[in-house]
Design an enzyme around this catalytic site. Structure first.
Site, PDB file in Angstrom:
ATOM      1  N   ARG A  15      58.012-105.445 -22.714  1.00  0.00           N
ATOM      2  CA  ARG A  15      57.718-105.268 -23.707  1.00  0.00           C
ATOM      3  C   ARG A  15      58.859-104.083 -24.845  1.00  0.00           C
ATOM      4  O   ARG A  15      58.648-103.568 -25.855  1.00  0.00           O
ATOM      5  CB  ARG A  15      56.163-104.777 -24.201  1.00  0.00           C
ATOM      6  N   THR A  79      51.877-105.548  -7.536  1.00  0.00           N
ATOM      7  CA  THR A  79      52.216-103.954  -7.884  1.00  0.00           C
ATOM      8  C   THR A  79      51.851-103.973  -5.530  1.00  0.00           C
ATOM      9  O   THR A  79      52.634-102.851  -4.787  1.00  0.00           O
ATOM     10  CB  THR A  79      51.090-102.854  -7.719  1.00  0.00           C
ATOM     11  N   ASP A 102      56.988 -96.047 -13.766  1.00  0.00           N
ATOM     12  CA  ASP A 102      57.032 -96.200 -15.330  1.00  0.00           C
ATOM     13  C   ASP A 102      56.046 -94.801 -16.349  1.00  0.00           C
ATOM     14  O   ASP A 102      55.751 -95.077 -17.341  1.00  0.00           O
ATOM     15  CB  ASP A 102      56.964 -96.817 -16.113  1.00  0.00           C
ATOM     16  N   GLY A 137      43.498-101.232 -15.076  1.00  0.00           N
ATOM     17  CA  GLY A 137      42.364-101.753 -14.222  1.00  0.00           C
ATOM     18  C   GLY A 137      41.235-101.195 -14.485  1.00  0.00           C
ATOM     19  O   GLY A 137      41.144 -99.243 -14.899  1.00  0.00           O
ATOM     20  N   GLU A 160      40.818-105.531 -12.607  1.00  0.00           N
ATOM     21  CA  GLU A 160      41.905-105.522 -13.472  1.00  0.00           C
ATOM     22  C   GLU A 160      41.207-106.236 -15.007  1.00  0.00           C
ATOM     23  O   GLU A 160      40.835-107.506 -14.906  1.00  0.00           O
ATOM     24  CB  GLU A 160      43.468-106.366 -12.836  1.00  0.00           C
ATOM     25  N   ARG A 339      83.984 -76.944 -29.098  1.00  0.00           N
ATOM     26  CA  ARG A 339      83.796 -78.386 -27.428  1.00  0.00           C
ATOM     27  C   ARG A 339      84.193 -78.216 -26.477  1.00  0.00           C
ATOM     28  O   ARG A 339      84.618 -76.229 -26.383  1.00  0.00           O
ATOM     29  CB  ARG A 339      85.331 -79.158 -28.006  1.00  0.00           C
ATOM     30  N   TYR A 393      99.011 -82.040 -28.746  1.00  0.00           N
ATOM     31  CA  TYR A 393      98.906 -82.663 -28.225  1.00  0.00           C
ATOM     32  C   TYR A 393     100.563 -83.859 -27.933  1.00  0.00           C
ATOM     33  O   TYR A 393     100.424 -84.071 -29.600  1.00  0.00           O
ATOM     34  CB  TYR A 393      97.938 -84.078 -27.745  1.00  0.00           C
ATOM     35  N   SER A 411      97.769 -70.426 -44.242  1.00  0.00           N
ATOM     36  CA  SER A 411      97.519 -71.393 -44.070  1.00  0.00           C
ATOM     37  C   SER A 411      97.490 -72.941 -44.246  1.00  0.00           C
ATOM     38  O   SER A 411      99.304 -72.750 -44.691  1.00  0.00           O
ATOM     39  CB  SER A 411      96.488 -71.327 -46.072  1.00  0.00           C
ATOM     40  N   ARG A 446     109.428 -73.738 -43.325  1.00  0.00           N
ATOM     41  CA  ARG A 446     108.979 -74.719 -44.966  1.00  0.00           C
ATOM     42  C   ARG A 446     110.525 -74.473 -45.757  1.00  0.00           C
ATOM     43  O   ARG A 446     110.446 -74.040 -46.231  1.00  0.00           O
ATOM     44  CB  ARG A 446     107.872 -74.505 -45.420  1.00  0.00           C
TER      45      ARG A 446
HETATM   46  C1  UD1 Z   1      48.765-101.253 -12.875  1.00  0.00           C
HETATM   47  C2  UD1 Z   1      47.206-101.583 -12.146  1.00  0.00           C
HETATM   48  C3  UD1 Z   1      46.173-101.168 -12.629  1.00  0.00           C
HETATM   49  C4  UD1 Z   1      46.685 -99.604 -13.688  1.00  0.00           C
HETATM   50  C5  UD1 Z   1      47.773 -99.807 -14.150  1.00  0.00           C
HETATM   51  C6  UD1 Z   1      48.075 -98.643 -14.474  1.00  0.00           C
HETATM   52  C7  UD1 Z   1      47.782-103.469 -10.126  1.00  0.00           C
HETATM   53  C8  UD1 Z   1      46.927-104.582  -9.834  1.00  0.00           C
HETATM   54  N1  UD1 Z   1      46.974-102.115 -11.628  1.00  0.00           N
HETATM   55  O1  UD1 Z   1      48.785-102.373 -13.287  1.00  0.00           O
HETATM   56  O2  UD1 Z   1      44.868-101.795 -11.905  1.00  0.00           O
HETATM   57  O3  UD1 Z   1      45.255 -99.327 -14.461  1.00  0.00           O
HETATM   58  O4  UD1 Z   1      48.363-100.279 -13.105  1.00  0.00           O
HETATM   59  O5  UD1 Z   1      49.087 -98.656 -15.550  1.00  0.00           O
HETATM   60  O6  UD1 Z   1      48.522-102.941  -9.793  1.00  0.00           O
HETATM   61  N2  UD1 Z   1      55.919-103.467 -10.269  1.00  0.00           N
HETATM   62  C9  UD1 Z   1      56.850-103.516  -8.979  1.00  0.00           C
HETATM   63  N3  UD1 Z   1      56.966-105.329  -8.806  1.00  0.00           N
HETATM   64  C10 UD1 Z   1      56.301-105.874  -9.373  1.00  0.00           C
HETATM   65  C11 UD1 Z   1      55.120-105.575  -9.754  1.00  0.00           C
HETATM   66  C12 UD1 Z   1      55.103-103.926 -10.586  1.00  0.00           C
HETATM   67  O7  UD1 Z   1      57.504-102.013  -8.442  1.00  0.00           O
HETATM   68  O8  UD1 Z   1      55.735-106.652  -8.573  1.00  0.00           O
HETATM   69  C13 UD1 Z   1      55.767-101.818 -10.587  1.00  0.00           C
HETATM   70  C14 UD1 Z   1      55.943-101.820 -12.226  1.00  0.00           C
HETATM   71  O9  UD1 Z   1      57.417-101.235 -12.185  1.00  0.00           O
HETATM   72  C15 UD1 Z   1      55.296-100.181 -12.834  1.00  0.00           C
HETATM   73  C16 UD1 Z   1      54.157-100.447 -11.885  1.00  0.00           C
HETATM   74  O10 UD1 Z   1      54.320-101.416 -10.008  1.00  0.00           O
HETATM   75  O11 UD1 Z   1      56.112 -99.488 -12.657  1.00  0.00           O
HETATM   76  C17 UD1 Z   1      52.747-101.265 -12.399  1.00  0.00           C
HETATM   77  O12 UD1 Z   1      52.596-102.621 -12.747  1.00  0.00           O
HETATM   78  P1  UD1 Z   1      52.639-103.162 -14.084  1.00  0.00           P
HETATM   79  O13 UD1 Z   1      52.353-104.426 -13.810  1.00  0.00           O
HETATM   80  O14 UD1 Z   1      52.460-102.116 -15.491  1.00  0.00           O
HETATM   81  O15 UD1 Z   1      50.550-102.567 -13.224  1.00  0.00           O
HETATM   82  P2  UD1 Z   1      49.686-103.193 -13.848  1.00  0.00           P
HETATM   83  O16 UD1 Z   1      49.757-104.208 -15.213  1.00  0.00           O
HETATM   84  O17 UD1 Z   1      49.952-102.340 -15.397  1.00  0.00           O
HETATM   85 MG    MG Z   2      51.639-101.361 -15.994  1.00  0.00          MG
END
Ligand code: UD1
Ligand code: MG
Length: 462
Positions: A15, A79, A102, A137, A160, A339, A393, A411, A446
């Protein structure tokens, strides 16, 4: 007891609609992931394991923290799968804190409270009640059989959004994505995860129900501020979080006595130290390390990066200052550009459309209009005239100009470096100076002015 931290940062961030991996987007001048790492670094963890995937090379080469290791997750299957990749790098005992790359504004005190709630034995979830819980979630509480879920009851799972029933979607307590968990349990639960859900992902959140089944207490803690747990998924959310962060920084400065004309129009992308009675007008951006002395005034719409400004100096509107040291009582701008390596002594004046680079101006020197001073040293009380420049330069090398104290440069002069102007010398306006000019004398270089007595203007031929 060992503390490990896992930071999930493999996701793409669809997004954001950006070629840059999401966690590399900047908030207050630092990447989202670097914010999380800087907080993690305060917690005394043995190891900080960051899970990368999308744009991994770029992410890994641009962030840093003590004890940081990277583990790649390819493909990204959720996750739970993300944390599973970290397992070989985690201790066998102790606690693991899971953070999100994030969710940048999590505070160390909140993370510490969560770790304390886990207490080496419990699964501790960071949760918060949101007016609009959409997309998160939901925390399920109450009777383990699922009957009459009462909000005050014990946690029995996380569902979720995509898997939730309409009744569950009405729950306002959400899981923030941050948890602290006994590492031995974590390893066991991760190994048992399945992807039997709406998104066919391995959900980390499924370990909550496993903890309940194993009679491991599931406890919750709350952040002190809502902003700590807000995630960034879109440019709009990024901008909203930036404003919240900036407002908090502005409040801290104002509590310390800094007078901001408008805290909503203030941006600090780094660190700032202000002495007493500092005034900052609207629309200024401060970057890197900035220090402002007693009574310093900054006019509207200035950009100031890595600079020290001594007591009583005034920076007027629309000035751009980078890597400069400004002496006490100096007057800079409007529309000045300093600078790197610009060092202004006390009471120096730098006026509109004057650029200074790698040059030292001693006490009381002035360049008030339309000038360039590069690779120079300028003595006390020198007056550097409008439209004059140092030609520093030659197309290959940077060369120096030395101007002695009390020299007066007229000047529209060009001082072709390397060249030295003696103390108290006067350089006639419009001169191109290619050889050293002696102290205390007038030097003019000059063409002489001439008037042609018998010259007539041409007239139009038919
Ligand atoms: C997740 C939680 C949700 C919570 C929300 C809070 C799970 C299943 N759900 O959902 O309950 O309310 O965060 O923001 O955990 N990431 C990876 N690898 C992956 C998937 C995700 O590194 O395979 C990382 C993403 O980059 C991100 C974080 O994990 O930083 C969360 O992933 P995201 O897909 O945003 O989870 P949500 O659906 O938001
Ligand atoms: Mg998320």
């Amino acid at each position: 007891m060992a503390l490990d931290i896992v930071i999930m940062a493999a996701g793409k961030g669809t997004r954001m609609k950006s070629a840059l991996p999401k966690v590399m987007h900047r908030l207050a001048g630092r990447s989202l992931l670097q914010h999380v790492l800087d907080t993690a670094a305060q917690l005394g963890a043995d190891r900080i394991v960051t899970i990368t995937g999308h744009g991994a090379d770029r992410v890994e080469s641009t962030v840093a923290a003590p004890g940081l290791v990277f583990v790649r997750q390819e493909p990204q299957l959720g996750t739970g799968h993300a944390v599973l990749q970290a397992v070989p790098r985690l201790h066998d005992d102790g606690t693991t804190l899971i953070l999100n790359g994030d969710v940048p504004l999590i505070e160390a005190a909140t993370a510490q409270a969560l770790i304390a709630a886990a207490d080496g034995a419990n699964l501790a979830l960071l949760t918060i009640d949101l007016a609009d819980p959409t997309g998160y979630g939901r925390v399920l509480r109450g009777d383990p059989a699922g009957r009459d879920a009462d909000e005050g009851g014990r946690v029995r799972g996380i569902v979720e959004e995509k898997d939730a029933t309409p009744a569950q979607r009405a729950i306002r307590e959400i899981y923030t994505g941050i948890m602290a968990v006994p590492t031995a349990h974590l390893k066991r639960w991760l190994a048992a995860l399945t992807n039997d859900n709406a998104q066919q992902e391995y959900y980390l959140t499924d370990i909550v129900a496993m903890a309940v089944a194993d009679r491991v207490p599931v406890v919750t803690a709350n952040p002190r501020h809502e902003a700590e747990v807000l995630g960034v998924n879109s440019p709009l959310q990024l901008a909203e979080l930036e404003r919240r962060y900036q407002r908090a920084q502005a409040d801290t400065l104002m509590e310390a006595g800094v007078r901001l004309a408008d805290p909503a129009r203030f941006d600090l992308r780094g660190e700032m130290h202000c002495a007493a009675d500092v005034e900052i007008d609207v629309g200024c951006v401060f970057e890197g390390k900035v220090s402002l002395g007693d009574g310093v005034r900054i006019g509207p719409h200035c950009v100031i990066r890595d600079a020290t400004v001594a007591a009583g100096a005034v920076i007027q509107a629309f000035s751009h200052i980078d890597g400069a040291a400004i002496g006490a009582g100096a007057l800079v701008g409007p529309f000045a550009r300093l600078r790197p390596g610009a060092t202004l002594g006390e009471e120096v004046h730098i006026g509109n459309f004057v650029e200074v680079k790698n040059a030292t101006l001693a006490r009381g020197a002035k360049a008030n209009h339309l000038a360039y001073l590069g690779d120079s040293s300028v003595g006390e009380r020198v007056n550097f005239g409008a439209g004059s420049i140092t030609a520093n330069y030659d197309g290959a090398n940077k060369l120096r100009t030395e101007i002695g104290a009390d020299a007066h440069i007229g000047s529209n002069c060009v001082l072709v470096a390397p060249v030295a102007i003696g103390a108290g010398a006067t350089i006639g306006g419009g001169s191109t100076i290619t050889e050293d000019a002696p102290a205390g004398k007038l030097t003019v270089a000059r063409a002489r002015q001439a008037t042609l007595e018998n010259w007539k203007r041409p007239t139009k031929t038919r």
